[in-house]
Design an enzyme around this catalytic site. Sequence first.
Site, PDB file in Angstrom:
ATOM      1  N   CYS A 178       0.829  -1.189   0.000  1.00  0.00           N
ATOM      2  CA  CYS A 178       0.000   0.000   0.000  1.00  0.00           C
ATOM      3  C   CYS A 178       0.874   1.255   0.000  1.00  0.00           C
ATOM      4  CB  CYS A 178      -0.944   0.082   1.189  1.00  0.00           C
ATOM      5  SG  CYS A 178      -2.052  -1.302   1.302  1.00  0.00           S
TER       6      CYS A 178
ATOM      7  N   TRP B  97      -2.596  -2.912  -1.685  1.00  0.00           N
ATOM      8  CA  TRP B  97      -2.242  -4.326  -1.777  1.00  0.00           C
ATOM      9  C   TRP B  97      -3.081  -4.993  -0.700  1.00  0.00           C
ATOM     10  CZ3 TRP B  97      -0.198  -8.205   1.327  1.00  0.00           C
ATOM     11  CH2 TRP B  97       0.274  -9.341   0.654  1.00  0.00           C
TER      12      TRP B  97
ATOM     13  N   GLY C   2      -0.746  -0.663   6.624  1.00  0.00           N
ATOM     14  CA  GLY C   2      -0.369  -1.418   7.821  1.00  0.00           C
ATOM     15  C   GLY C   2      -1.464  -2.400   8.162  1.00  0.00           C
TER      16      GLY C   2
ATOM     17  N   GLU D 210      18.204 -17.588  -6.833  1.00  0.00           N
ATOM     18  CA  GLU D 210      17.776 -16.257  -7.245  1.00  0.00           C
ATOM     19  C   GLU D 210      17.209 -16.282  -8.670  1.00  0.00           C
ATOM     20  OE1 GLU D 210      16.994 -13.621  -6.062  1.00  0.00           O
ATOM     21  OE2 GLU D 210      17.153 -12.112  -7.623  1.00  0.00           O
TER      22      GLU D 210
ATOM     23  N   LYS E 126      13.474 -15.076  -9.861  1.00  0.00           N
ATOM     24  CA  LYS E 126      13.243 -14.066 -10.907  1.00  0.00           C
ATOM     25  C   LYS E 126      12.252 -14.605 -11.936  1.00  0.00           C
ATOM     26  CE  LYS E 126      14.313 -11.278  -9.402  1.00  0.00           C
ATOM     27  NZ  LYS E 126      14.920 -11.113  -8.144  1.00  0.00           N
TER      28      LYS E 126
ATOM     29  N   GLU F  79       8.503 -15.213 -10.362  1.00  0.00           N
ATOM     30  CA  GLU F  79       7.672 -14.087  -9.926  1.00  0.00           C
ATOM     31  C   GLU F  79       7.213 -13.202 -11.087  1.00  0.00           C
ATOM     32  OE1 GLU F  79       9.445 -11.269  -7.140  1.00  0.00           O
ATOM     33  OE2 GLU F  79      11.415 -11.588  -8.002  1.00  0.00           O
TER      34      GLU F  79
ATOM     35  N   HIS G 110      19.030 -36.574  -5.306  1.00  0.00           N
ATOM     36  CA  HIS G 110      18.347 -36.853  -4.035  1.00  0.00           C
ATOM     37  C   HIS G 110      16.840 -36.646  -4.166  1.00  0.00           C
ATOM     38  CE1 HIS G 110      22.130 -37.459  -2.036  1.00  0.00           C
ATOM     39  NE2 HIS G 110      22.576 -36.287  -2.480  1.00  0.00           N
TER      40      HIS G 110
END
Length: 581
Positions: free
Chosen positions: A2, A69, A96, A460, A464, A467, A483
């Site tokens: 937000c 958000w 918040g 990482e 990327k 998302e 494994h």
Amino acid sequence: MCGIIGIKGNNATEKAFFGLKILEYRGYDSWGVAYPSNNGFSVTKKVGHISNSEPFSSGSNIAIGHTRWATHGNVSEKNAHPHLSMDGKIALVHNGIVENFAEIKKSLIEKGFIFKSDTDSEVIVNLIQEKMKSENSFEEAVRKSLLEIEGSFAIVAVHLGDDKLVCARNGSPLVLGFGDSYFVASDATAFIGETKKVYFLNDNEMVVISLEPKVFDISSGKEISFETKELTWNFEQAQKGQYPHFMLKEISEQSKTLNLAVEQPKEKLDELTSLLKSSEKIFLIGCGTSYHACIAGSYFFSNAGLHVETVLASEFQRVENFLNEKTLIVALSQSGETADLLCAIKSAKKKGAKIASIVNVMDSSLMRISDVSLLMNAGPEICVLSTKSYTSQLAILLLLAYSIAGKANEAKQLVKETASKIELLISSSESEMESLAEKLADKKNIFIIGRGEAFPAALESALKIKEVSYIHAEGFAGAELKHGTIALIEEGTPAIVLCTPETRAEVLSNAIEMKSRGALIIGVDSKEHSEFDFNIIVPNCGNADIISLAIPIQLLAYYLALKKGLDPDKPRNLAKSVTVK
Ligand code: M6R
């Protein structure tokens, strides 16, 4: 999470609108603006991105705005801010979470209040209305209400007939701007085109903006003195300029930002280096991309003979029993406002641990709570995806690791050489990554492996890709394949193999294991291999190889989003600064 804004001055509505467009990276499922007019508040709320809407003017000298958000309540106009009190006389925007909203709401309902939204924020505005009965000013009603709120907030509130803005902060960021108008916003980039003179509110502070802003302590109600400062960022840095998206702009800036990252003030670098050397225990903590940089940092420090433990900030409780005055926490964060991280830091502080941070946003909550901070100097990062801030974090961690060994200048040299190689890499690999994205855009899964420092690079890279393109991507250490994960490899499964000279032989064996099971192998290395179906060549950057490995995958992720018709700057369900736990 937000973005909020408030303006007192000429063309307030237009300025609020403009600022919200800049703040949209903080949340973009809905937005709203309110200003006082002759017949009460005029409120506009819409679901979707504010960037798709045309600004409007009102003639009002006060306006507040919000870009959301969603936390409490679904994405809808009724849950979008600003919220009005039941009597329609108070308008409020909030960033918040009100943790005790259910009990306050229940007691207000018992008093006859009717709620229109499902948000926790509407509770605050109605609580203020209730307090207006017993308090003799709007600001006192706001202050008394805030004393009852548990949780985090940054708010801006307006009362009809009171020509003032009342704003307050506890746990969520808020900054005042002093220009031709007064501004208050979640982030100074919202008004940086108007003024660079700012005051960053501390927790538990409230500001009344009438003729001129006055700052008060929320608990005591006493006025407190404050000092403004000048921002170092500028308006152009927060604009896309010639680029179609912030993501591409920020990827392209990395040769510059890497150079700036290693330009640290000597006394700060020395202070942190000696803390690293003298502490009995060291933890590197962060979230998301910043956590991946922490893992890389632990490898750099290990090469320098220093053992550090990396912990996800949200899992930090697990190690709290091991903290004392001789512990050093090194916290990594682009925004400096990530709630999971701040929560971990606050509890570490209580145990007496020293706090160091590597942070991009000056005067952020993290920076202010830290005993020593190194700034990334990367400029505003607006795209939700961390790109330039990640490589800046890596550069600073390398600098620190070398500095422990008394070789800070060698690190600077290494990063500067890497930066110039990166510049060429970005321009030379764009079209190659675009055509690779074409081949991969309809894939369901992408696997990425690396060993040594290429392991955090694999984690990482996967973050990327997933998302921004919504393709499931999983990064793991090369040896872990056998494994379990190798069971998922089938004919045509794309597997990206990240190589460094030290790990090349072993990771190539892992690549061959996948190829034998039908995987399409995309190798990233400084030399070609016949085992790879697709070779991505990156420059050899020695101990900074992890930086060059990041670049092609950032570009690949960007083009995957474009091929799928997605907005790379605003992926679904995400927000840049995650200020809720
Ligand atoms: O501002 P921070 O570095 O603390 O943010 C941490 C994560 O939220 C952030 O890295 C997130 O994972 C990004 N979307 C990654 O691209």
